[in-house]
Design an enzyme around this catalytic site. Structure first.
Site, PDB file in Angstrom:
ATOM      1  CD  GLU A  36     118.597 -15.691  27.132  1.00 32.53           C
ATOM      2  OE1 GLU A  36     119.469 -16.537  26.870  1.00 32.53           O
ATOM      3  OE2 GLU A  36     118.806 -14.693  27.840  1.00 32.53           O
ATOM      4  CG  ASN A  90     112.415 -13.052  29.755  1.00 27.91           C
ATOM      5  OD1 ASN A  90     111.965 -11.935  29.538  1.00 27.91           O
ATOM      6  ND2 ASN A  90     113.590 -13.252  30.319  1.00 27.91           N
ATOM      7  CD  GLU A 137     116.818 -10.994  31.770  1.00 24.64           C
ATOM      8  OE1 GLU A 137     117.992 -10.867  31.365  1.00 24.64           O
ATOM      9  OE2 GLU A 137     116.204 -12.075  31.759  1.00 24.64           O
ATOM     10  CG  ASP A 151     121.468  -4.250  31.494  1.00 27.39           C
ATOM     11  OD1 ASP A 151     121.281  -4.353  30.266  1.00 27.39           O
ATOM     12  OD2 ASP A 151     121.915  -5.198  32.162  1.00 27.39           O
ATOM     13  CG  HIS A 207     120.169  -7.388  28.633  1.00 31.80           C
ATOM     14  ND1 HIS A 207     120.368  -6.988  29.931  1.00 31.80           N
ATOM     15  CD2 HIS A 207     119.626  -8.632  28.704  1.00 31.80           C
ATOM     16  CE1 HIS A 207     119.971  -7.939  30.756  1.00 31.80           C
ATOM     17  NE2 HIS A 207     119.513  -8.938  30.051  1.00 31.80           N
TER      18      HIS A 207
END
Length: 996
Positions: free
Chosen positions: A465, A508, A572, A574, A543
């Protein structure tokens, strides 16, 4: 490795924590066993001054026992907090032997406890005459029926100075206390085994109660963590899952406060703290439930649950606490293994608890890779400089190795979850002058971790990030960047590569599916790789939610980075069931879960198409009972994963494994009123809304819109299809009647339609000759073969989207109405969302560009309002104007980062709303306010740095006037949005077109 790991696991079974099993030959349940074979005292400690409790190789069985010496009184000895609960009958056995040369004496096991409202008692459990010649078994049963605190099980001797050994201490019960649960309602007028963590005062009271007559008043707290605590040792079994619930209420005269549920566990004196229910706001005068689930994953000799606040020491009440065992459902073994249905590694985020019981079974059945959610982050591995803690990381890495799971390390450098000491020199904050010190700390940390796990971890998220697309250079202003610039990224990758040349190294980030972030990260990776920085891959967190970002955005991102020749992983994944950060469900509707399933299908369709560029997809949690979205961005029910709380497959699972088994889905389509010229050209009216996408299959993709009119239903579809077959077609089925338009332009008689070639496909328009239908189905057919794509849904007619214009000019923002404002036409707020009369505004807008990127939108609101008030503490209940701006006109049900709600009161008070804390837009507003006869004037300048303002650009735009009477809002009116949800959603805002 396997042999050593099994030996370690066997040694750990001796500890209290989960060795809860029913013997086949007996109904007795083993609660705890202490055999001292793991090199520790397993929670036993000294009772009495001068007493020492250590290990001895004089053992009853195995190689270890406990040696107690240094006693000076008969009650001196070894003690432990026992896993005893009220009303349960326990059998305790132990083996004792005197040290060599000690005269025979009576050795006894005794329980000390303090009943509520009574005096401390001492109760004999079992005793025997013990010598130094042989081991003697001590045995007895014990139960207690009164609420009690300060329980201790200790071993004493009739000889005040005798030295003795203890071994093979076993506690069993007549039932399973780890399944019977606990409850506290305080109706006995006692604290019911609750005690303060520090100096807090706990007092049963009838002043308020959630149920019954009593609650527990908590006051005199010395810190945020000080409050009521209850031992749950022996009430929870390792690997079992429990629901923990408590009701809380703020104390007298407390107007606000956040309370949460936490758990403290210890082993051999080392504490750890885990959150069960994140602190949440408790409204004054109301009871609030704190609830969460917890799986005990560690061996413990101390375990307690407690209530804490996230700040302050305010008093509060506690009532109706419960700890409930959750009977696990067996995992489904008659469904496909997810990892066998995809052409890449399918991984999952996990922790120790999710390697146990049914969670562990589910993980191993469906996933081929793992990523630690938190256990390898800096705060978990190096909390103090040079002091590394690898217990959890070692366990997870060894587990993966034992089960042949690919391991992703997460994460080496991040702006979050990094201890404060990293950026300090003593009490002094580091500055750019300390660049070398910070980079050396970074190197030490990374070299230590990557070297330790060399050859065991296949891939690392080296930096995490680092992008902020709202900055001119695209870089997040973290402490790392502020002190070292890009050098921390260069250093991190260099050191990681040196430590393990065989590991694949990733950068990432989240939101890489959105164009601005995508390009900022692309530019950084291209630049650093050109310098020789060993960035092997790009991680896309993904996300997302059930609507945004479009799957086509994800595909665009993968294709963009493929040009750099890097590996790519989805790291990641979801899918939130919410499109905003505020809404909540008590129970998630089945149609929303179905929509989530189709969303997973769309995403995995993209991943499968790009399997040659994607090496791994990681789902961010084993099941819905372990998702971070339960408490982020707010505490709410949010099941984002393929398996539910009971580890059963959801539609999300079938969206990955076999979409043919997804339940039917009726989508929703907003259809504004509007008039279209049916000529195959894209009218401005179509650009007021984004097109609704139809899930792509192969090379076939499409998106469409509709408008309602008295003459029927206008429809438009943009089709991506490179086959160029004139018999390709789009069929609109409304009210059960199909209307087909072919790519070559032919269609049935009775309705106007037109087709037009576009780059890579074609566009069709039609006017369906019927009123608004209850259902609409759009099917796109590729005549050259392949699967059709379709959309099926229920249209909802809404009023036409209002369109206003803004001329180019730059007024002075001072509250005075310049002549420049006359260049733009006036619009009025006439759409009432609260009341039908009250304050209204006449509004104009202007704009000015700022080079190639950015610019400013100016808004003038002349408000008619005879009575002005700012009495309410809530900004939205004060007389004020709210300006809503969506630079991309995305018309989404939530806010994007650059969408803003800008509120200015009649006195000039500003409040800004947006995603999270409006971090990306909070500094965009400049305003002036001036009270005039009959009302007030607001002038505002809103910077828009994320787009290029130019003639014909379209902005999502709306204005709302709040009318206050005293401390209440009594009226509210907008220009376009009739929903009253403008602060949550941009979907129903109007549109502002920029002109000369």
């Amino acid at each position: 490795m396997r042999t050593r790991w099994m030996a370690m696991a066997a040694a750990l079974l001796c500890l209290l924590s989960g060795f809860i099993a029913t013997s086949p030959a007996s109904a007795a349940v083993h609660v705890a066993k202490y055999d001292f074979e793991n090199g520790s005292t397993q929670g036993w400690s000294a009772r009495g001054s001068g007493v020492t409790v250590g290990l001895s190789d004089t053992a009853h069985s195995g190689e270890g026992a406990l040696l107690v010496q240094g006693r000076a009184a008969t009650w001196h000895g070894a003690t432990i907090t026992p896993p005893f609960e009220k009303g349960v009958t326990y059998t305790v056995t132990a083996f004792a032997r005197l040290a060599s040369g000690q005269p025979p004496s009576t050795v006894a096991m005794t329980v000390q406890r303090t009943p509520a409202g009574g005096s401390t008692t001492y109760e004999r459990v079992g005793a025997g005459t013990v010598t130094d010649a042989a081991w003697t078994e001590l045995s007895g049963t014990y139960t207690f029926t009164a609420d009690s605190t300060d329980l201790q099980l200790y071993v004493e001797s009739s000889d005040a100075t005798s030295r003795y050994h203890l071994d093979d201490i076993v506690i069993t019960s007549d039932g399973d206390p780890t399944r019977s649960g606990l409850a506290s309602d305080f109706e006995t007028g006692t604290a019911q085994s609750w005690s303060p963590r520090a100096s807090a005062s706990l007092t049963p009271t009838t002043a308020v109660a959630h149920g019954g007559a009593y609650s527990l008043a908590v006051s005199g707290r010395s810190a945020s963590w000080d409050g009521p605590s209850r031992s749950v040792l022996g009430a929870m079994a390792k690997g079992s899952k429990y629901e923990i619930s408590a009701w809380v209420r703020l104390g007298p005269d407390v107007t606000s406060g956040n309370l949460g549920l936490s758990l403290e566990r210890r082993l051999d004196g080392t504490p750890a703290y885990q959150r069960v229910a994140a602190p949440k706001a408790v409204a004054p005068g109301e009871w609030t439930r704190l609830k969460g689930t917890y799986t005990l994953a560690h061996d413990v000799d101390f375990l307690s649950v407690y209530i804490e606040s996230d700040g302050g020491t305010f008093p509060f009440y506690l009532d109706d606490f419960s700890l409930t065992y959750i009977e696990p459902k067996p995992i489904q073994t008659d469904i496909p293994s997810l990892k066998d249905t995809v052409p890449f590694t399918l991984g999952v985020a996990f922790n120790r608890a999710q390697t146990l019981g049914e969670h562990g079974q589910l993980l191993l059945r469906h996933y081929g890779g793992v990523t630690p959610g938190n256990d390898m982050k800096w705060d978990a591995t190096e909390p103090e400089e040079g002091r590394f803690t690898f217990t959890e990381a070692d366990y997870l890495v060894n587990y993966a190795a034992e089960h042949d799971l690919k391991f992703r390390g997460h994460t080496l450098a991040w702006h979050s979850q990094t201890p404060d000491w990293v950026f300090k020199d003593g009490d002094r904050d580091l500055t750019p002058a300390d660049r070398a010190l910070l980079l050396q700390r970074l190197e030490n940390h990374i070299r230590t971790l990557v070297t330790r796990y060399k050859g065991k971890i296949a891939a690392w998220d080296v930096v995490n990030e680092v992008i902020d697309e709202n900055q001119p250079d695209g870089m997040r202003r973290s402490k790392w960047f502020e002190i070292t610039g890009l050098d921390y990224i260069r250093t991190a990758f260099r050191v990681a590569h040196e430590a393990d040349p065989g590991a694949t190294l990733f950068i990432n980030d989240y939101n890489t599916e959105w164009p601005r972030k995508r390009e900022a990260l692309y530019d950084l990776v291209r630049k650093l790789r050109a310098e020789g920085v060993p960035i092997d891959g790009v991680g896309h967190q993904l996300h997302v939610n059930i609507e945004q970002a479009p799957a086509s955005n994800v595909e665009d991102t993968i294709e963009r980075f493929a040009a750099l020749g890097v590996d790519q992983q989805i790291t990641e994944l979801d899918v939130s069931v919410y499109t905003d950060f505020v809404s909540t469900y008590d129970t998630v509707p089945q149609d929303v879960l179905a929509e989530q399933g189709y969303r997973y299908k769309e995403l995995f369709d993209v991943f499968r198409r790009h399997a040659s560029q994607i090496s791994s997809v990681t789902v961010w949690g084993v099941a819905d009972d372990g998702t971070w979205l339960s408490s982020f961005p707010i505490t709410r029910l949010n099941p984002p994963l393929p398996f539910d709380d009971e580890l059963q497959a959801k539609p999300a699972y079938w969206g990955i494994a076999d979409p043919s088994k997804l339940p039917p889905l009726t989508r929703r389509l907003t259809v504004p009123a509007g008039t279209i010229v049916v000529d195959g050209k894209r009218d401005l009216e179509w650009d007021l809304l984004p097109d609704t996408p139809i899930a792509r299959v192969g090379d076939l993709s499409a998106r469409f819109q509709a408008r309602s009119t008295g003459a029927g239903l206008y429809v438009m579809a943009e089709v991506g299809d490179p086959s160029n077959d004139k018999n390709d077609s789009v069929t609109f089925e409304a009210g059960g009647t199909p209307y087909t338009v072919r790519r070559g332009g032919t269609h049935a008689h009775g309705f106007p339609a037109h087709a037009k070639r576009t780059d890579g496909g074609y566009r069709v328009e039609a006017l369906l000759p019927l009123g608004m239908a209850g259902t609409l189905r759009v099917t796109v057919h590729n005549a050259s073969g392949g699967e059709d794509i379709a959309w099926n849904g229920a249209p909802t007619v809404v009023p036409a989207i209002k369109l206003a214009t803004a001329s180019k000019a730059a007024p002075v923002v001072d509250g005075t109405v310049d002549a420049l404002w006359a260049r733009s036409p006036e619009i009025r707020t006439t759409t009432w969302i609260q009341g039908t009369t009250g304050a209204t505004a006449r509004v104009r807008a202007l704009w000015n560009g700022a080079g190639d990127h950015g610019g400013t939108l100016y808004v003038l609101a002349q408000v008619t309002d005879a009575t002005l008030s700012e009495d309410s503490p809530n900004a939205w209940e004060q007389d004020s104007v709210e300006i809503f701006v969506d630079p991309g006109n995305g018309k989404t049900k939530g806010y994007d980062d650059d969408d803003g709600q800008y509120r200015i009161s009649f006195s000039g008070r500003q409040t800004v709303g947006g995603t999270f804390d409006a971090f990306a837009v909070k500094d965009n507003l400049t305003s002036a306010a001036r009270i005039v006869p009959g009302g007030y004037v607001i002038e505002a300048a809103v910077k828009l740095p994320t787009i290029t303002l130019a003639k014909d650009a379209l902005l999502g735009f709306d204005v709302q006037v709040n009318d206050a009477t005293g401390a209440s809002r009594t009226g509210a009116v907008t220009w376009n949005d009739p929903t009253g949800q403008s602060y949550l959603s941009t979907a129903r805002w109007g549109v502002l077109r920029l002109t000369k």
